[in-house]
Design an enzyme around this catalytic site. Structure first.
Site, PDB file in Angstrom:
ATOM      1  N   CYS A  30       0.765  -1.101   0.051  1.00 19.02           N
ATOM      2  CA  CYS A  30       0.173  -0.092  -0.037  1.00 19.02           C
ATOM      3  C   CYS A  30       0.979   1.291  -0.006  1.00 19.02           C
ATOM      4  CB  CYS A  30      -0.690   0.182   1.247  1.00 19.02           C
ATOM      5  SG  CYS A  30      -1.594  -1.417   1.636  1.00 19.02           S
ATOM      6  N   ALA A  31       1.375   1.475  -1.229  1.00 23.45           N
ATOM      7  CA  ALA A  31       2.464   2.680  -1.183  1.00 23.45           C
ATOM      8  C   ALA A  31       2.212   3.988  -1.078  1.00 23.45           C
ATOM      9  CB  ALA A  31       3.277   2.236  -2.697  1.00 23.45           C
ATOM     10  N   ALA A  32       1.040   4.719  -1.545  1.00 24.38           N
ATOM     11  CA  ALA A  32       1.029   5.812  -1.529  1.00 24.38           C
ATOM     12  C   ALA A  32       1.272   6.555  -0.004  1.00 24.38           C
ATOM     13  CB  ALA A  32      -0.665   6.210  -2.051  1.00 24.38           C
ATOM     14  N   LYS A  60       7.927   6.032   1.750  1.00 29.09           N
ATOM     15  CA  LYS A  60       8.619   4.645   2.331  1.00 29.09           C
ATOM     16  C   LYS A  60       9.201   3.967   1.169  1.00 29.09           C
ATOM     17  CE  LYS A  60       5.910   3.922   6.306  1.00 29.09           C
ATOM     18  NZ  LYS A  60       4.548   4.718   6.238  1.00 29.09           N
ATOM     19  N   ASP A 112      -0.890   0.184  -5.028  1.00 26.66           N
ATOM     20  CA  ASP A 112      -2.068   0.867  -4.351  1.00 26.66           C
ATOM     21  C   ASP A 112      -3.319   0.491  -4.999  1.00 26.66           C
ATOM     22  OD1 ASP A 112      -1.631   3.009  -2.064  1.00 26.66           O
ATOM     23  OD2 ASP A 112      -3.374   2.611  -2.571  1.00 26.66           O
ATOM     24  N   ASP A 140      -6.070  -4.395  -5.569  1.00 28.12           N
ATOM     25  CA  ASP A 140      -6.191  -4.371  -4.155  1.00 28.12           C
ATOM     26  C   ASP A 140      -5.276  -5.462  -3.622  1.00 28.12           C
ATOM     27  OD1 ASP A 140      -7.348  -4.665  -1.569  1.00 28.12           O
ATOM     28  OD2 ASP A 140      -9.516  -4.707  -2.432  1.00 28.12           O
ATOM     29  N   ASP A 190       2.116  -1.551   4.628  1.00 28.47           N
ATOM     30  CA  ASP A 190       1.610  -0.218   5.299  1.00 28.47           C
ATOM     31  C   ASP A 190       0.160  -0.175   5.260  1.00 28.47           C
ATOM     32  OD1 ASP A 190       1.900   2.002   7.156  1.00 28.47           O
ATOM     33  OD2 ASP A 190       2.407   3.240   5.316  1.00 28.47           O
ATOM     34  N   CYS A 213      -0.459   3.166  11.256  1.00 24.17           N
ATOM     35  CA  CYS A 213      -0.138   4.461  12.172  1.00 24.17           C
ATOM     36  C   CYS A 213      -1.409   4.712  13.184  1.00 24.17           C
ATOM     37  CB  CYS A 213       0.127   5.700  11.329  1.00 24.17           C
ATOM     38  SG  CYS A 213      -0.773   5.764   9.874  1.00 24.17           S
TER      39      CYS A 213
END
Lengths: 502, 291
Positions: free
Chosen positions: A297-299, A303, A320, A355, A371, A426
């Site tokens: 989940c890169a956006a 990272k 993403d 997904d 992430d 987070c």
């Protein structure tokens, strides 16, 4: 005419009512805060207020120097402003820790030696005194005096014991019997108050409730068997800091700001600013040269950029779910990587829109960064737009842990056997953190027979304690967590490292 | 009949008791200052020496000046010990012409705090005798009265924060507005604290800190005023040092509060800058519209 006037007046009245209504309406951020107060208040207890104030206050950044720009110049500028190189901080912490460990071992050794010498000296004095009972004290120096005095006392004691013990025994026996009699009296239950108490009486050879008691060592065995999937823990002892990674941060207590990035000679921006805690997951992933890496989940791409700056990955796939989010990643890459379109896109970096729970290139990645989408605690308290605590997103919010577990268990399948992944969120919520890791491990084992080893990062995080404030490792089950703390206002960020068993 | 007589008698006795208490209270603490000076102890050399020892600046003053000033104060009802306290804390008074001292006391008298309270105030803060502009003083006191309500409250306020005399009405207005509207603190609590002598920035910073800790919630408007609030009292917030405030009131470490102060100042500055930019944009837009 009259009607028109009436209409106008009624409109006015409505307008005058509206502001009051708006005031009483809760905003999404308020809703988020209320829910956190309720939930985290019970999780963190009195520490919640310290975390709360930090969450509501501006967070702290770390600067990632762009290796495709003017590295030396930017580093110099940042250093002039007082920022410190994370690499040297970690090295310093390593040295200090090693020194401490050595010192503590030495000090325990020396203490042992001292004690031995003392005991020996005492014994010598005792012997001497027993041989020459009077002469020794007269010829002694002041320091020896003390020793002899203490020796004398011991001797006296010995004599006392020799002579008095038998009589004392008898005495104490009598006393004890007498005491017991009193005790018995005090323990007698008067039948006129209640006779029910007598039936509950139990002799004190056994503690009530002891039947369920397990010693600590057994407790851990029980713990392992209780999870219905094989679970292994392994202590991670080495933190490999990539050679080409240049991170700059301010030490704990220093709340200075970083300057905005500038354009370099090569046309790319000089440095990337991100929440300090976000550098930990890519750092702990322990990238090696030639790795095939997935950022599930890169956006927005921070990272991923760190991983690319190490220059280690052979190929990095940034995945993403939404086109708009992929565009953000693309923008970041174009701004920070020289020759992105010509030499990097689809060669060393590939963007994919899928997904993450349905990605199906199984057993093909060495490293994966997971992430996952979460309640983004800090963000939810700041922005009203598109907030996860919006009333219309309740269902989505409640299903977050499920979604996270699905993504994580799927990512475990994507790993090559022996490969490792870092799961991060987070959020402070234990459900989204340890809970999800547990769920995912269970799911991966039950459905696909995949087992994983949980890396214990509690030793490594000690190298980073000058910069971050971590939750106490004993409170965490599968990972570690950076908690917001005003002098080092990073995070919250939970991270857990898993390695797929071969 | 008898019962009524007894109850009446009881009530009378209670009334008498209360009256006695009332008289007693009136006489005891605050009359002290007024009654004390009746003995009129003369100013002796030992007094002067002691004063010089405490404040060496006084050594320059001529003995006649001492005597003259002492006489002036005695004539206006202050006793020697009060005089000495005033002089030690504000040596400039001695060098002044008699007329100016008398004027200053008269100006303050016109504020109608009552003799004893005025003397208490002047002895506690001798700097207040530096007043020269009567008009300004009266204007300021009447402004404070609109806020505090009574003369007694103005006196109480001055006893807690004398420097309200030196602050402009605009600054005071800002603080009072913040305390009353944002923090929703009642006037009696403001008067009891030193809030008005602290800069607005400090009050705001401490208030926001408490609010973000979740320890201060503004009182709902419709709540019963007699119900005690769970917020820390205003004097705890404003009359404390940074360390006491952080550790005893907020129960956090001083380091955290210091970091917050730095961060909040920057945050506030940024917010102001953003607001200014918005205002400028709005002005530009409106001017464009007019054209």
């Amino acid at each position: 005419m009259l009607r028109a006037r009436n209409l106008l007046s009624s409109q006015k009245r409505l307008k005058s009512v509206r502001p009051g209504l708006q005031q009483s309406k809760k905003t999404n951020t308020q809703r988020a805060l209320e829910s956190f107060d309720d939930f985290y208040g019970s999780v963190f207890g009195i520490r919640w207020k310290n975390i709360r104030v930090a969450l509501l206050t501006e967070h702290k950044y770390i600067a990632l120097i762009n290796n495709f720009g003017d590295v030396g110049k930017t580093a110099k500028e940042l250093e002039l402003n007082g920022a410190l190189n994370v690499k040297s901080l970690i090295n310093l912490a390593k040295e200090n820790l090693e020194h401490k460990i050595k010192h503590s071992i030495e000090s325990t050794n020396s203490r042992l030696d001292e004690n031995l010498v003392k005991v020996l000296r005492k014994q010598q004095e005792l012997e001497k005194y027993s041989l020459y009972p009077m002469g020794a004290s007269e010829s002694a120096t002041s320091t020896r005096d003390q020793l002899i005095y203490s020796g004398k006392k011991d001797v006296n004691l010995n004599i006392d014991v020799d002579n008095v013990i038998p009589t004392n025994f008898g005495h104490s026996l009598e006393e004890a019997i007498e005491k017991d009699r009193y005790l018995d009296q005090s323990r007698m239950i008067d039948p006129k108050y209640s006779t029910g108490g007598l039936y509950e009486f139990m002799p004190a050879n056994k503690i009530k409730g002891m039947e369920d008691w397990i010693p600590e060592s057994d407790h851990y065995k029980y713990y392992q068997t209780q999870a219905d999937f094989p679970l292994q823990f392994e202590l991670e002892t080495e933190l490999c800091y990539p050679e080409n990674l240049n991170l700059y941060a301010y030490e704990m207590g220093n709340c200075s700001d970083f300057k905005f990035p500038k354009r370099c000679l090569t046309g790319v921006l000089s440095h990337y600013l991100m929440d300090g805690a976000s550098v930990l997951p890519p750092l702990l992933l322990d990238l090696k040269k030639g790795d095939r890496v997935l950022d599930a989940c890169a956006a927005p791409g921070g990272k991923s950029l760190i991983m690319l700056q190490t220059l280690y990955p052979d190929i990095l796939i940034c995945n993403d779910i939404q086109e708009s989010r992929l565009n953000r990643i693309r923008k970041v890459m174009q701004e920070y990587i020289f020759d992105y379109k010509e030499n990097w896109e689809n060669k060393r970096v590939a963007l994919s829109q899928c997904d993450a729970k349905f990605l199906d290139s199984y057993d093909s990645f060495d490293k994966i960064l997971v992430d996952v989408p979460c309640t983004t605690d800090r963000h939810s308290l700041l922005k009203n737009e598109n907030n996860i605590f919006k009333t219309t997103r309740v269902k989505e919010r409640l299903r977050i842990p499920e979604l996270q577990a699905n993504i994580l268990s799927n990512c475990l399948r994507l790993l090559k056997p022996g490969g490792s992944l870092v799961y991060s969120t987070c959020s402070l919520s234990p459900v989204q953190n340890d809970g999800v890791v547990h769920m995912a491990l269970q799911k991966a084992f039950n459905e696909h027979g995949i087992t994983a080893t949980v890396k214990d990062l509690s030793f490594i995080i000690r190298y980073l304690e000058d910069i971050f404030r971590f939750e106490h490792p004993k409170d965490m089950k599968y990972g570690q967590m950076v908690i917001p703390y005003l002098p080092a206002n990073f995070g919250p960020l939970y991270f857990s490292k898993l390695t797929r068993n071969v | 009949m008898l019962r009524r007589f007894i109850t009446n008698f009881r009530q009378n006795v209670q009334f008498l008791h209360r009256r006695q208490q009332y008289n007693h209270q009136q006489l005891s603490p605050s009359r002290f200052v007024v009654t004390a000076h009746a003995e009129e102890t003369p100013l002796e050399q030992s007094h002067i020496d002691e004063a010089i020892r405490i404040n060496p600046l006084l050594s320059r003053v001529h003995p006649t000046q001492w005597q003259r000033a002492h006489e002036t104060f005695m004539n206006h009802g202050l006793d020697t010990s009060s005089f000495l306290r005033i002089v030690v804390a504000n040596p400039g008074v001695l060098a002044r012409p008699t007329r100016r001292i008398i004027d200053a006391i008269e100006h303050w008298r016109s504020c109608q705090f009552g003799e004893k309270f005025l003397f208490l105030l002047l002895t506690k803060y001798p700097e207040l005798l530096d007043v020269t502009d009567e008009l300004r003083l009266r204007k300021h006191i009447s402004y404070l009265k609109t806020f505090a309500g009574t003369d007694k409250n103005v006196w109480k306020l001055l006893m807690n924060c004398p420097d309200v005399m030196e602050q402009s009405e605009r600054r005071l207005e800002e603080k009072i507005k913040y305390l009353k509207e944002v923090m929703r603190v009642e006037v009696p609590e403001i008067i009891k604290s030193e809030a008005l002598s602290k800069p607005l920035e400090e009050i705001r910073c401490r208030h926001v800190f408490l609010e973000r800790l979740g320890m201060f919630k503004p009182r709902p408007l419709k709540v019963d005023p007699d119900e005690p609030s769970k917020n820390p009292r205003l004097y705890q917030i404003t009359n404390t040092s940074d360390k006491t405030f952080a550790t005893k009131v907020c129960h956090v470490t001083l380091v955290e509060f210091e970091a917050f102060k730095e961060l909040y100042e920057r945050e506030w500055q940024r917010q102001q800058d953003a607001d200014d930019d918005e205002d400028e944009e709005n002005i530009e837009k409106s001017s464009g519209y007019k054209k």
